[in-house]
Write a protein that holds these residues in place. Sequence first.
Motif, PDB file in Angstrom:
ATOM      1  N   ARG A 184       0.777  -0.978  -0.012  1.00  0.00           N
ATOM      2  CA  ARG A 184      -0.006   0.114  -0.050  1.00  0.00           C
ATOM      3  C   ARG A 184       1.065   1.124   0.035  1.00  0.00           C
ATOM      4  NH1 ARG A 184      -5.575  -0.328   1.636  1.00  0.00           N
ATOM      5  NH2 ARG A 184      -5.123   1.922   2.425  1.00  0.00           N
ATOM      6  N   GLU A 185       1.935   1.029   0.702  1.00  0.00           N
ATOM      7  CA  GLU A 185       2.772   2.475   0.938  1.00  0.00           C
ATOM      8  C   GLU A 185       3.431   2.559  -0.536  1.00  0.00           C
ATOM      9  OE1 GLU A 185       6.704   3.782   3.544  1.00  0.00           O
ATOM     10  OE2 GLU A 185       5.599   1.900   4.184  1.00  0.00           O
ATOM     11  N   TYR A 186       4.006   1.757  -1.001  1.00  0.00           N
ATOM     12  CA  TYR A 186       4.987   1.745  -2.278  1.00  0.00           C
ATOM     13  C   TYR A 186       3.948   2.221  -3.214  1.00  0.00           C
ATOM     14  CZ  TYR A 186       7.756   0.491  -6.145  1.00  0.00           C
ATOM     15  OH  TYR A 186       8.505   0.551  -7.203  1.00  0.00           O
ATOM     16  N   TYR A 187       2.781   1.602  -3.365  1.00  0.00           N
ATOM     17  CA  TYR A 187       2.089   2.153  -4.546  1.00  0.00           C
ATOM     18  C   TYR A 187       1.121   3.323  -4.428  1.00  0.00           C
ATOM     19  CZ  TYR A 187       3.619  -2.037  -7.371  1.00  0.00           C
ATOM     20  OH  TYR A 187       4.231  -3.010  -7.890  1.00  0.00           O
ATOM     21  N   GLN A 188       1.072   3.753  -3.193  1.00  0.00           N
ATOM     22  CA  GLN A 188       0.429   4.880  -3.096  1.00  0.00           C
ATOM     23  C   GLN A 188       1.523   6.045  -3.301  1.00  0.00           C
ATOM     24  OE1 GLN A 188      -1.854   4.345   0.986  1.00  0.00           O
ATOM     25  NE2 GLN A 188      -2.915   6.088  -0.099  1.00  0.00           N
ATOM     26  N   GLY A 189       2.671   6.064  -2.978  1.00  0.00           N
ATOM     27  CA  GLY A 189       3.664   6.820  -3.191  1.00  0.00           C
ATOM     28  C   GLY A 189       4.114   6.905  -4.662  1.00  0.00           C
ATOM     29  N   LYS A 190       4.203   5.821  -5.283  1.00  0.00           N
ATOM     30  CA  LYS A 190       4.220   5.624  -6.822  1.00  0.00           C
ATOM     31  C   LYS A 190       3.169   6.406  -7.528  1.00  0.00           C
ATOM     32  CE  LYS A 190       6.028   2.417 -10.372  1.00  0.00           C
ATOM     33  NZ  LYS A 190       6.527   0.979 -10.620  1.00  0.00           N
ATOM     34  N   TYR A 191       1.977   6.180  -7.261  1.00  0.00           N
ATOM     35  CA  TYR A 191       0.894   6.473  -8.201  1.00  0.00           C
ATOM     36  C   TYR A 191       0.076   7.738  -7.574  1.00  0.00           C
ATOM     37  CZ  TYR A 191       2.008   2.365 -11.016  1.00  0.00           C
ATOM     38  OH  TYR A 191       2.923   1.633 -11.836  1.00  0.00           O
ATOM     39  N   GLY A 192       0.322   8.042  -6.378  1.00  0.00           N
ATOM     40  CA  GLY A 192      -0.496   9.186  -5.801  1.00  0.00           C
ATOM     41  C   GLY A 192      -1.928   8.777  -5.517  1.00  0.00           C
ATOM     42  N   PHE A 193      -2.437   7.292  -5.237  1.00  0.00           N
ATOM     43  CA  PHE A 193      -3.522   6.955  -5.051  1.00  0.00           C
ATOM     44  C   PHE A 193      -3.897   7.446  -3.617  1.00  0.00           C
ATOM     45  CE2 PHE A 193      -2.571   2.996  -7.513  1.00  0.00           C
ATOM     46  CZ  PHE A 193      -3.142   3.515  -8.549  1.00  0.00           C
ATOM     47  N   SER A 194      -5.402   7.790  -3.521  1.00  0.00           N
ATOM     48  CA  SER A 194      -5.778   8.071  -2.325  1.00  0.00           C
ATOM     49  C   SER A 194      -6.164   6.523  -1.622  1.00  0.00           C
ATOM     50  CB  SER A 194      -7.309   8.808  -2.413  1.00  0.00           C
ATOM     51  OG  SER A 194      -8.365   7.854  -3.050  1.00  0.00           O
ATOM     52  N   ASP A 195      -6.611   6.788  -0.334  1.00  0.00           N
ATOM     53  CA  ASP A 195      -6.932   5.531   0.440  1.00  0.00           C
ATOM     54  C   ASP A 195      -8.021   4.692  -0.257  1.00  0.00           C
ATOM     55  OD1 ASP A 195      -5.148   6.323   2.255  1.00  0.00           O
ATOM     56  OD2 ASP A 195      -6.618   7.029   3.859  1.00  0.00           O
ATOM     57  N   THR A 196      -9.046   5.266  -0.859  1.00  0.00           N
ATOM     58  CA  THR A 196     -10.334   4.711  -1.323  1.00  0.00           C
ATOM     59  C   THR A 196      -9.543   4.047  -2.807  1.00  0.00           C
ATOM     60  OG1 THR A 196     -11.835   6.108  -0.539  1.00  0.00           O
ATOM     61  CG2 THR A 196     -12.439   4.806  -2.527  1.00  0.00           C
ATOM     62  N   GLU A 197      -8.727   4.610  -3.442  1.00  0.00           N
ATOM     63  CA  GLU A 197      -8.137   4.256  -4.852  1.00  0.00           C
ATOM     64  C   GLU A 197      -7.167   3.129  -4.579  1.00  0.00           C
ATOM     65  OE1 GLU A 197      -8.097   8.515  -7.440  1.00  0.00           O
ATOM     66  OE2 GLU A 197      -6.370   7.937  -6.144  1.00  0.00           O
ATOM     67  N   ILE A 198      -6.531   3.281  -3.535  1.00  0.00           N
ATOM     68  CA  ILE A 198      -5.353   2.133  -3.295  1.00  0.00           C
ATOM     69  C   ILE A 198      -6.275   0.735  -2.639  1.00  0.00           C
ATOM     70  CG2 ILE A 198      -5.091   2.616  -0.857  1.00  0.00           C
ATOM     71  CD1 ILE A 198      -2.541   1.165  -3.689  1.00  0.00           C
ATOM     72  N   ASP A 199      -7.288   1.030  -2.081  1.00  0.00           N
ATOM     73  CA  ASP A 199      -8.184  -0.168  -1.761  1.00  0.00           C
ATOM     74  C   ASP A 199      -8.717  -0.827  -2.926  1.00  0.00           C
ATOM     75  OD1 ASP A 199      -7.981   0.305   1.057  1.00  0.00           O
ATOM     76  OD2 ASP A 199      -9.709   1.416   1.410  1.00  0.00           O
ATOM     77  N   ALA A 200      -9.102  -0.064  -3.904  1.00  0.00           N
ATOM     78  CA  ALA A 200      -9.732  -0.718  -5.165  1.00  0.00           C
ATOM     79  C   ALA A 200      -8.619  -1.380  -5.943  1.00  0.00           C
ATOM     80  CB  ALA A 200     -10.551   0.298  -5.684  1.00  0.00           C
TER      81      ALA A 200
END
Length: 382
Positions: A184-200
């Motif tokens: 979660r931490e890696y791909y949120q940082g890489k793609y700028g996902f919100s919490d909702t977007e990273i969950d999906a």
Amino acid sequence: MNEQILTNAQLVLRDEVVQGTLVVRDGKIAEISQGKSQLAQADDLGGDFLLPGLVELHTDNQEKYFSPRPKVDWPGHLAMSTHDAQLVAAGITTSFDSVALGDVAGDSIRVEKLDAMIKAIVDSEKNGINRADHLLHLRCEVSYPGLMAFFERYIDVDLVKLVSLMDHAPGQRQFPPENIPKYREYYQGKYGFSDTEIDAFIVEQQANSAKYSDRYRRTICAVCNERGIATASHDDATIEHAKESAELGMQVAEFTTTMEAAKASHDLGLKVLMGAPNVVRGGSHSGNIAAKDLAQAGVLDILSSDYYPSALLQAAFMVAAQDNGYSLADAVALVTANPATASNLFDRGELKAGLRADLVQVRQHEVMPLIQRVWNQGKRVF
């Protein structure tokens, strides 16, 4: 007949280092002898090491030159020229340029640049522009829905000599269930996902893995086995992963993440490949097993520069300097003979009569090994 005599060199043979002379004729190693040649035309190496040309199985170094900055496209022939120059300066005479067939994000730069990169690699090799030999390593993201369309498009390209299979979905190899928070931490940082977007995103990736990975892995291995193309696993973490890789006929275990997977892979006959940057840095940047620990256990078989070409030679000399049972000849084999054999290239990788005269002259400095000259089939390229 074109002949060169290289003498007064520390020849790094497959099992030992000897002071001697090597003769090159018409691009191949013709003779090896101990002692110094007295012939006037002999080239005196002054006691430097003479190694086989380095063989790199997994580098994506070229990617940065095709897109040196976001939204910047660089001409393919110029990108390859820069990549090639960096490789030969690092002593690499055979490079498996790795290209990603699919990615965790379908619209990634790797996917967008795939056609251009493969075309540039093939064209530059065909037209004799490169100084190193460039082959293709297809990195197959088995959880990517569109993988098979890419694979079918490129598997018949003549330069394809290695195929690896990887699954970067959350809950799989590099990111086992306990490491999903890190995912979660890696791909949120890489793609700028919100919490909702990273969950999906996580749900989607896990569903794709469940639907495609096993089927694609088995299909691709069967095709490669039939064609005699070497295959590699990627990020194996468990004994079960290693057993599956062996059962599917794979030759290489890339970047195993645990000691148990590395030992099992090695015992099953797979060549365990680890990153040279892992050796140079003293450990894995992602927190997985350190390559030096695998060397200590005697299960390190191949080193790859991955993203930093000059790390390859440095890592080999560092392995030889550590108290782990690897002589200099053993350590040099990690970047020459072993990767050549694992990829079915039996004409290079050793200083041996009849093989290609791919050679690297190295001077040992107190800080690091320094490359003096490089030859590809007897022709000086650096």
